[in-house]
Design an enzyme around this catalytic site. Sequence first.
Site, PDB file in Angstrom:
ATOM      1  N   GLY A 200       8.335   5.333   4.877  1.00 44.75           N
ATOM      2  CA  GLY A 200       7.214   4.641   5.526  1.00 44.75           C
ATOM      3  C   GLY A 200       7.226   4.726   7.038  1.00 44.75           C
ATOM      4  O   GLY A 200       6.189   4.933   7.662  1.00 44.75           O
ATOM      5  N   GLU A 201       8.374   4.539   7.641  1.00 46.46           N
ATOM      6  CA  GLU A 201       8.441   4.467   9.102  1.00 46.46           C
ATOM      7  C   GLU A 201       8.491   5.847   9.736  1.00 46.46           C
ATOM      8  O   GLU A 201       7.878   6.098  10.776  1.00 46.46           O
ATOM      9  CB  GLU A 201       9.700   3.696   9.556  1.00 46.46           C
ATOM     10  CG  GLU A 201       9.997   2.434   8.775  1.00 46.46           C
ATOM     11  CD  GLU A 201       9.193   1.230   9.226  1.00 46.46           C
ATOM     12  OE1 GLU A 201       8.377   1.379  10.159  1.00 46.46           O
ATOM     13  OE2 GLU A 201       9.366   0.148   8.642  1.00 46.46           O
TER      14      GLU A 201
ATOM     15  N   GLY B   8       0.822  -1.203   0.000  1.00 46.85           N
ATOM     16  CA  GLY B   8       0.000   0.000   0.000  1.00 46.85           C
ATOM     17  C   GLY B   8       0.858   1.256   0.000  1.00 46.85           C
ATOM     18  O   GLY B   8       0.359   2.371   0.050  1.00 46.85           O
TER      19      GLY B   8
ATOM     20  N   ASN C 183       7.337  10.092  -6.172  1.00 42.69           N
ATOM     21  CA  ASN C 183       5.935  10.248  -6.528  1.00 42.69           C
ATOM     22  C   ASN C 183       5.228  10.875  -5.348  1.00 42.69           C
ATOM     23  O   ASN C 183       5.073  10.254  -4.300  1.00 42.69           O
ATOM     24  CB  ASN C 183       5.343   8.876  -6.858  1.00 42.69           C
ATOM     25  CG  ASN C 183       4.007   9.007  -7.560  1.00 42.69           C
ATOM     26  OD1 ASN C 183       3.390  10.072  -7.559  1.00 42.69           O
ATOM     27  ND2 ASN C 183       3.565   7.923  -8.151  1.00 42.69           N
TER      28      ASN C 183
END
Lengths: 737, 325
Positions: free
Chosen positions: A702-703, A466, A629
């Site tokens: 992400g983290e 995701g 992106n």
Amino acid sequence: MRLFNTKKPVAARAEGRVEAVAKVTGSGKYAAEYEVKNVCYGVLAVSAVAAGSIKSIDLSKAKQVEGVLDIITHEHKPLVPGMADEAKIKETRFGLPIFHTDKIYFRGQPIALVIADTLENATYAASLIDAEYNTEKANVDFESTHPGVKLSSAGKEKGTLDAWSGAAHIVEAEYNVQAEVHNPMEMHATIAHWTADDKLVLYDKNQGVNNVQRVFARLFNIPPQNIEVSSEFVGGGFGSGLRVWPHALASVMAAKQVKRPVKVVLTRPQMFSLTGYRPAAWQKVKLGADNNGKFVGILHQSKNNTSKYETFSEGITRITRMVYNFDNLKTEQATVPLHLSTPTWMRGPGDCTGAFALECAIDELSHKMQVDPLELRMKNLAVTTDPESGKPWSTNFVNECVEKGAAMINWKERKQVPGTLTDGEWKIGYGMGIGMWGAGRGNASAGISMQKDGTITVKTAMTDIGTGTGTAIQNITHSSTGVAKNKIKIELGHSDFPATGSQGGSTGLSSISGAVSAVCDALKQKLATYALVQKEVYKNAALPDILLSETGVSYKTNNNEFVSYADIWKKNNLTTVDVEASSGPGEERQKYAFCSSAVHFCRVKVNIKTGKVKIDRMVSVADGGRIVNEKPAANQISGAVVGGIGMALMEEQLADKNLGNLVGNDLAGYHFAVNADAPVIEVAFINKTDPNINPSGAKGLGEVGIIGSAAAIANAIFNATGKRLRDLPITPDKVLA
Amino acid sequence: MKPFTFSKPENLGKALSIKKDTVQFIAGGTNLLDLMKKNIAGPDAVLDITTALSSKIEQQGKGVRIGAMVRNSAITTDKTILSKYPLVAKAVLAGASPQIRNMASTAGNLLQRTRCPYFYDITTPCNKRKPGSGCSAINGENRMNAIVGYNEQCVAVHPSDLCVALAALDATVATTDKNKKQLSIPFKDFHKLPGDTPQLDNNLPANAIITSVDIAENPFSKNFYYLKLRDRDSYAFALVSVAAALHLQDNHIADARLASGGVAHKPWRWYEAEQYLKGKAPSASTFSAAADIVIKDVKPLSNNGFKKSMLRGAVETALQNCLTA
Ligand SMILES: Cc1cc2nc3c(=O)[nH]c(=O)nc-3n(C[C@H](O)[C@H](O)[C@H](O)COP(=O)(O)OP(=O)(O)OC[C@H]3O[C@@H](n4cnc5c(N)ncnc54)[C@H](O)[C@@H]3O)c2cc1C
Ligand code: SF4
């Protein structure tokens, strides 16, 4: 019933996610949705006590249920070579030795798997299993147990504690974080199918197909390539898919036992105890500064809970060795075994918990010193050199994140004296917190297959949980080859594709982008070689000069010398052009240290009569290198911050101290933040390329988005009310207390 | 889940003729299905009553009749409710989530079972689920549990928001029993305290069906508020909720209603505080005194002491908001 005509091709919009149409129309398949012929269903029955051993299991009623094929228990199971004896169990490091022990380590531990022709029959039969236990006293009480556990060193000590015992300003406090559960939307599920005695096909929810392959290869003593794993679509992971969990092994054992494919899907309550969680943690921070606001020393201690059968240490104090300069630094840690299942990595593992204490302690110190906490931080940030390794940061723009975020939230409005700003019964406050995460990179491979019509398919074993990995791969491929985005197909999450590490630790994009750049170069190289047969000029073509257009190869700086794909395919008698390439970290890792960072600012409203906390604004500015992106990147940060709101204000997995059961283990009982709890998260990026990390210049994101966010909220609550709340989650009762 | 048969009787008579202890009605199913999946309810047969019962909101005399099958979401958009009984709509909107409200029925909302976490975990003792097995909550995680009206048998709370508003407005519950006898039960007598029968949540006669909920005309459509305090802003049950309604005349409180959810085994009316408010001028000090009356007899459990100050603040805030919101 088909709601959508999935046959009709729908062009993906250039800037959308590559998988968006498949996800929205339901044509994308998640693990449990694969149709496998002759599949049957496995349902777990779990222990009703938290400690002791199984005396007997009564299967008689369950076996009478129509459609039951077999029931696996520790007394009745197929051979798993990797769990044949105690020594092997230790060696394979699988974790819970499911069905290979009569010991009970936690309440909710699987004791049997019913296999039946339908899910309904298996579920009903599982509810009829009765077990008797030799019950022992269980301990699930972290709070009362951890004081008895000794700390040990977590990393090298710098300087001494004595050196700053007389510092002008010192704060010392303890902080607590409750256990939290990942709860991705998709339940963990596995369909296991032995297609031959030594050949296994798995449809499995996980964050790394190659890891799953390796684990089962070890357990069943077969070559990894005999195991095919698909995880094409993953409905959220947050770290819960980085390990292979007991239910997956249960389904593989069951398939062996009944010689049919077996599907096991966890129930939501089982998701709370069988796929890991963020452990409960205690921390103590002692922090000192001199009169100029320079940090002189820190002591950071942490303990987190683990299970009785495995040790999991979260690495909570790591963050303290990373963000700021300290001449004197000591970090210590310990794990506290309880009758609970083993915790695991959950978004921002370790650092997220650690940053809560560190960033709150800095806020406490600034309050004591009567200085702006932003200025105090700026004075001490280690922006040029990584304090831990002594290497220069390749890039570190955390200070720019601070400046940009402060401007966005209008930090100047903040008052130094808590409780100054009010709006009726609401108190208003501002707070900030810094998050940082080591920017890693692993080895990764990718392949491209090109058709005569110029369409290409990029393949890699990496999953997309995701995070937008597929979309980023498309972007990178487009910019390095010139192939139009709608002609680039992405295929992910299959062990037949070129191997990669798992999608975790924010290394996904960093690792795969190198492989994708490399494979794009390989494709251009190969096509240039073919073109050379037709046009001599291609002999001198450097890769950047070669562009792959709609219909052929063109040579940018040489009059756009053009050779059509049609010609190339014809002349060389080709069906497809296939290339594969790998890439990984190199000597840049010797020269530099790498990090991503995120700085969070929060404006909060606190109702002093009802204890209600409302997040009014949340601004998060991140340095993730080049943003490949923007949409999915911003989505990563805002999603992480919503997780931070949950951590700060509501998430807690309680365990009953008398009974050892998890309390409220479903989505009605366990509260994570919903849309109503979060304002629109205002995300911005520094967006500067890291020239050393990988060819794309992108560091992971992400983290880091969750790290420091809970502290920003807690600090804002202090600024609003003057109440220093050091125990998460800050539910209304704590605000009122 | 235990296997069961399913049928859909087309009218009330048929539904009642099949109903017995081992047969259960299903309306929206948002509670019953969870109870069945968790092996708390295990009926042999399930009767779908969605077409057998009224799903209309109708004028009845000077009041309103809400059919048993009116969905929770329909209550929140109905013109009559919004103009004459807006407190009811506001309470419903504070509950559950849009998807659940679209399914949930009016009668089902009254009959939904407690959310005490031990009640939902069949591996733990619970007198409500298994009489005589003990109460795990009383010495366990009882943060969400009762602060009034409980006993050592059970400290659960009724989870509904709608019911708090209905209690405040003195609604009545229209029922028909197996012998077709109709009985109207005043709302205050519909739900019960645990007493010696904690397994029973209410006084609905055995195997009877609810046909509607009726509300009489009342003067509380102007100055009212429903305040719900919870751990998150949607899809969470109340820690404490307050339905407040004032009938103001010549700058005096002619009549007042004050009820709470999240505090007792049934929706709880604060009669003494209501009495105190009557005849007074609405002011911060009046409201503060009323809030003091509300909390004077509450007795929190080991883990929910905070509910006392929270309730105090909620009562004050809700009353204040009757004037301004
Ligand atoms: C996650 C979650 C959160 C929720 N949050 C809230 C909240 O914040 N506030 C709130 O108020 N509610 C909340 N709810 C509860 C929801 O409002 C109830 O589940 C719903 O109102 C029940 O209605 P139903 O029609 O679905 O009942 P069902 O599940 O169909 O039935 C419930 C019970 O009522 C019986 N029954 C139904 N109709 C009749 C009838 N006419 N006569 C006799 N018996 C009947 C059934 O036999 C069954 O025993 C929540 C529910 C969930 C699942
Ligand atoms: S409070 Fe009531 S519902 Fe909860 S455990 Fe005790 S008896 Fe059961």
